[in-house]
Design an enzyme around this catalytic site. Structure first.
Site, PDB file in Angstrom:
ATOM      1  N   ARG A 163       1.467  -0.924   0.049  1.00  0.00           N
ATOM      2  CA  ARG A 163      -0.226   0.349   0.093  1.00  0.00           C
ATOM      3  C   ARG A 163       1.145   1.154   0.280  1.00  0.00           C
ATOM      4  NH1 ARG A 163      -2.623  -3.678  -0.745  1.00  0.00           N
ATOM      5  NH2 ARG A 163      -5.010  -4.033   0.063  1.00  0.00           N
ATOM      6  N   GLU A 184      -4.092   4.475   6.187  1.00  0.00           N
ATOM      7  CA  GLU A 184      -4.693   4.005   4.796  1.00  0.00           C
ATOM      8  C   GLU A 184      -4.838   5.345   3.340  1.00  0.00           C
ATOM      9  OE1 GLU A 184      -5.057   0.181   3.084  1.00  0.00           O
ATOM     10  OE2 GLU A 184      -6.183   1.346   1.433  1.00  0.00           O
ATOM     11  N   SER A 192     -11.027   0.521   3.753  1.00  0.00           N
ATOM     12  CA  SER A 192     -10.022   0.005   3.970  1.00  0.00           C
ATOM     13  C   SER A 192      -9.590   1.550   5.441  1.00  0.00           C
ATOM     14  CB  SER A 192      -8.704  -0.740   4.358  1.00  0.00           C
ATOM     15  OG  SER A 192      -9.695  -1.838   4.068  1.00  0.00           O
TER      16      SER A 192
HETATM   17  C1  LIG Z   1     -15.763   0.290  -0.477  1.00  0.00           C
HETATM   18  C2  LIG Z   1     -14.068   0.381  -1.079  1.00  0.00           C
HETATM   19  C3  LIG Z   1     -13.504  -0.554  -0.911  1.00  0.00           C
HETATM   20  C4  LIG Z   1     -11.650  -0.214  -0.965  1.00  0.00           C
HETATM   21  N1  LIG Z   1     -11.333  -1.836  -1.157  1.00  0.00           N
HETATM   22  C5  LIG Z   1      -9.411  -1.543  -1.574  1.00  0.00           C
HETATM   23  C6  LIG Z   1      -8.787  -2.486  -1.594  1.00  0.00           C
HETATM   24  O1  LIG Z   1      -9.640  -3.507  -1.271  1.00  0.00           O
HETATM   25  N2  LIG Z   1      -7.957  -2.327  -2.406  1.00  0.00           N
HETATM   26  C7  LIG Z   1      -6.800  -0.811  -2.099  1.00  0.00           C
HETATM   27  O2  LIG Z   1      -6.164  -1.037  -2.615  1.00  0.00           O
HETATM   28  N3  LIG Z   1      -7.852  -0.294  -1.999  1.00  0.00           N
HETATM   29  C8  LIG Z   1      -9.074  -0.184  -1.958  1.00  0.00           C
HETATM   30  N4  LIG Z   1      -9.961   1.397  -1.371  1.00  0.00           N
HETATM   31  C9  LIG Z   1      -9.116   2.261  -1.823  1.00  0.00           C
HETATM   32  C10 LIG Z   1      -9.482   3.166  -3.072  1.00  0.00           C
HETATM   33  O3  LIG Z   1     -10.237   2.952  -3.738  1.00  0.00           O
HETATM   34  C11 LIG Z   1      -8.248   3.110  -4.248  1.00  0.00           C
HETATM   35  O4  LIG Z   1      -6.947   3.396  -3.305  1.00  0.00           O
HETATM   36  C12 LIG Z   1      -8.301   3.581  -4.945  1.00  0.00           C
HETATM   37  O5  LIG Z   1      -7.158   3.313  -6.225  1.00  0.00           O
HETATM   38  C13 LIG Z   1      -8.460   5.357  -5.168  1.00  0.00           C
HETATM   39  O6  LIG Z   1      -8.443   5.440  -6.472  1.00  0.00           O
HETATM   40  P1  LIG Z   1      -9.252   7.260  -6.457  1.00  0.00           P
HETATM   41  O7  LIG Z   1      -9.316   7.595  -7.813  1.00  0.00           O
HETATM   42  O8  LIG Z   1     -10.522   6.843  -5.603  1.00  0.00           O
HETATM   43  O9  LIG Z   1      -8.015   7.967  -5.732  1.00  0.00           O
HETATM   44  P2  LIG Z   1      -8.263   9.342  -4.690  1.00  0.00           P
HETATM   45  O10 LIG Z   1      -8.996   8.783  -3.734  1.00  0.00           O
HETATM   46  O11 LIG Z   1      -9.187  10.519  -5.729  1.00  0.00           O
HETATM   47  O12 LIG Z   1      -6.958   9.618  -4.369  1.00  0.00           O
HETATM   48  C14 LIG Z   1      -5.772   8.761  -3.580  1.00  0.00           C
HETATM   49  C15 LIG Z   1      -4.444   8.988  -3.409  1.00  0.00           C
HETATM   50  O13 LIG Z   1      -4.641   9.120  -4.989  1.00  0.00           O
HETATM   51  C16 LIG Z   1      -4.056  10.439  -5.098  1.00  0.00           C
HETATM   52  N5  LIG Z   1      -3.890  10.549  -6.640  1.00  0.00           N
HETATM   53  C17 LIG Z   1      -5.165  10.099  -7.170  1.00  0.00           C
HETATM   54  N6  LIG Z   1      -5.022  10.035  -8.574  1.00  0.00           N
HETATM   55  C18 LIG Z   1      -3.827  10.686  -8.913  1.00  0.00           C
HETATM   56  C19 LIG Z   1      -2.792  10.768 -10.211  1.00  0.00           C
HETATM   57  N7  LIG Z   1      -3.728  10.683 -11.435  1.00  0.00           N
HETATM   58  N8  LIG Z   1      -1.722  11.318  -9.954  1.00  0.00           N
HETATM   59  C20 LIG Z   1      -1.132  11.513  -8.724  1.00  0.00           C
HETATM   60  N9  LIG Z   1      -2.015  11.529  -7.454  1.00  0.00           N
HETATM   61  C21 LIG Z   1      -3.502  10.938  -7.672  1.00  0.00           C
HETATM   62  C22 LIG Z   1      -4.583  11.544  -4.590  1.00  0.00           C
HETATM   63  O14 LIG Z   1      -3.584  12.671  -4.814  1.00  0.00           O
HETATM   64  C23 LIG Z   1      -4.702  11.020  -3.439  1.00  0.00           C
HETATM   65  O15 LIG Z   1      -3.478  10.834  -2.864  1.00  0.00           O
HETATM   66  C24 LIG Z   1     -11.374   0.834  -1.532  1.00  0.00           C
HETATM   67  C25 LIG Z   1     -11.820   2.075  -1.336  1.00  0.00           C
HETATM   68  C26 LIG Z   1     -13.401   2.046  -1.014  1.00  0.00           C
HETATM   69  C27 LIG Z   1     -14.314   3.191  -0.550  1.00  0.00           C
END
Ligand SMILES: Cc1cc2nc3c(=O)[nH]c(=O)nc-3n(C[C@H](O)[C@H](O)[C@H](O)COP(=O)(O)OP(=O)(O)OC[C@H]3O[C@@H](n4cnc5c(N)ncnc54)[C@H](O)[C@@H]3O)c2cc1C
Length: 345
Positions: free
Chosen positions: A164, A339, A238
């Protein structure tokens, strides 16, 4: 590129905390992203990158410019007898990509089905689920450096992937915007079903040959039964990472709690051996599952997930997280690390 002012971010974060962006623009092309960077530089604006908002805790007011990553595109760059090199725009939806790959006969991502968010955020925390982490399939990550906007391509090794974690959460935090991810995906399916809940689900469903589609379906089923859907119960998945602890602490706890789950951590040269514990088990043992602190509820079926049913602000979420980690530290001597990423404040 349209820049909006004082934009409500509650619909754009799955935890549904109330927050406002001083300015916001959605970028759909590299050119628009470069324009956004130029604006931020000219007006000395702090820049925040938001994908699907599923792994962030937003403070009530974000000063500066929020860039919503919306760059699309899927392009096969190379086809070898056993694998394909696929370039995907950072704004693509992660789950839709997983499903599309399956339809194309490109394998490996099945276990990562239904993870919310964008492709560009996947390398940031090296998303993982059910025994698979995305780093295995990443060939390189493309993006622009901040503040100058230089176009850079990072090999997987330079992304410093760990559990992670990656360089994007550390040295390149706020200094690199991912615009595309290049994946090397196998054309042959190799099942990864070591995770017990997944195996049980497959045994229940699977009569004949084990297919990638069956694994995909089983992952979706397990996730839907255990994790709250953010559309109905706001959450960001998480809230804590599984802690890595010294063998000394692990053995001490194992003696006290013989049923405590723990996992291997690959040895690293020059680093003392570590053991991974299950944060959910520690939080559950401490009595937090199903409890409410302030207005934040620990999910009934998964103690790692903090839910925000009343859509209250970041302070309440962070106070609940703080109370849980303090309690776990006092009881077990284990430090929990958050996380999601915190913006603003
Ligand atoms: C119900 C649920 C279940 C989940 N299950 C998992 C799981 O099983 N495993 C897991 O690993 N995660 C899980 N997550 C967490 C999440 O879905 C992941 O971390 C996902 O990759 C985040 O994507 P996002 O586009 O929403 O990122 P955001 O929440 O928009 O951003 C997260 C971080 O990434 C950065 N970021 C986003 N896009 C970019 C980019 N293009 N360039 C540089 N930085 C960027 C942002 O600045 C921020 O710091 C879960 C979340 C939820 C709500």
């Amino acid at each position: 590129m349209i820049v909006q002012q004082e934009v409500d971010l509650q619909p754009f974060n799955t935890l549904a905390v109330p927050a406002t962006a001083e300015r916001l623009c959605a970028v759909t092309t590299l050119g628009e992203l470069q324009d956004a960077l130029a604006l931020a530089q000219a007006e000395h604006l702090h820049l925040h990158v938001l994908g699907g908002g599923s792994n962030v805790v937003l403070h009530p007011r974000l000063k500066g410019l929020v860039v919503q990553m919306r760059i699309q595109g899927r392009e096969i760059l190379e086809r070898l007898p056993d694998s394909v090199l696929l370039r995907v725009g950072a704004g693509e939806n992660w789950h839709e990509l997983v499903e599309w790959c399956l339809g194309q006969g490109l394998y490996g991502l099945e276990n990562l089905a239904l993870i919310p968010g964008t492709v560009g955020a996947a390398p940031v925390q090296n998303i993982g689920a059910y025994g698979v982490e995305i780093f295995r399939f990443i060939e390189r990550v493309e993006g622009l450096t901040l503040p100058d906007g230089e176009s850079v391509c990072l090999s997987a090794q330079r992304c410093e992937f760990a559990y992670r974690d990656s360089v994007f959460k550390n040295r390149l935090r706020n200094r690199f915007i991912i615009t595309a991810v290049v994946l090397r995906l196998p054309l042959f399916f190799t099942p990864e079903i070591s995770y017990p809940a997944l195996r049980e689900q497959l045994t229940a469903e699977q009569a004949g040959e084990l297919t990638a589609r069956a694994v995909f379906n089983a992952v979706c089923h397990v996730r839907r039964t255990r994790l709250p859907d953010p559309q109905t119960i706001p959450n960001c998945g998480s809230f804590f990472k599984n802690p890595l602890v010294s063998w000394f602490l692990y053995e001490h706890l194992q003696n006290l709690y013989p049923t405590m789950p723990s996992y291997d951590v690959p040895a690293q040269p020059g680093v003392a051996p570590l053991r991974k514990l299950a944060a959910a088990w520690l939080i559950d043992q401490a009595g937090w599952r199903g409890k409410v602190f302030g207005q934040i509820k620990v999910h009934d079926h998964q103690a790692l997930v903090l839910t925000n049913p009343n859509r209250v602000g970041a302070d309440a979420v962070l106070a609940a997280a703080e109370a849980i980690s303090r309690d776990v530290k006092e009881r077990f001597g284990v430090v929990l690390e958050m996380e999601p990423q915190v913006f603003g404040g």
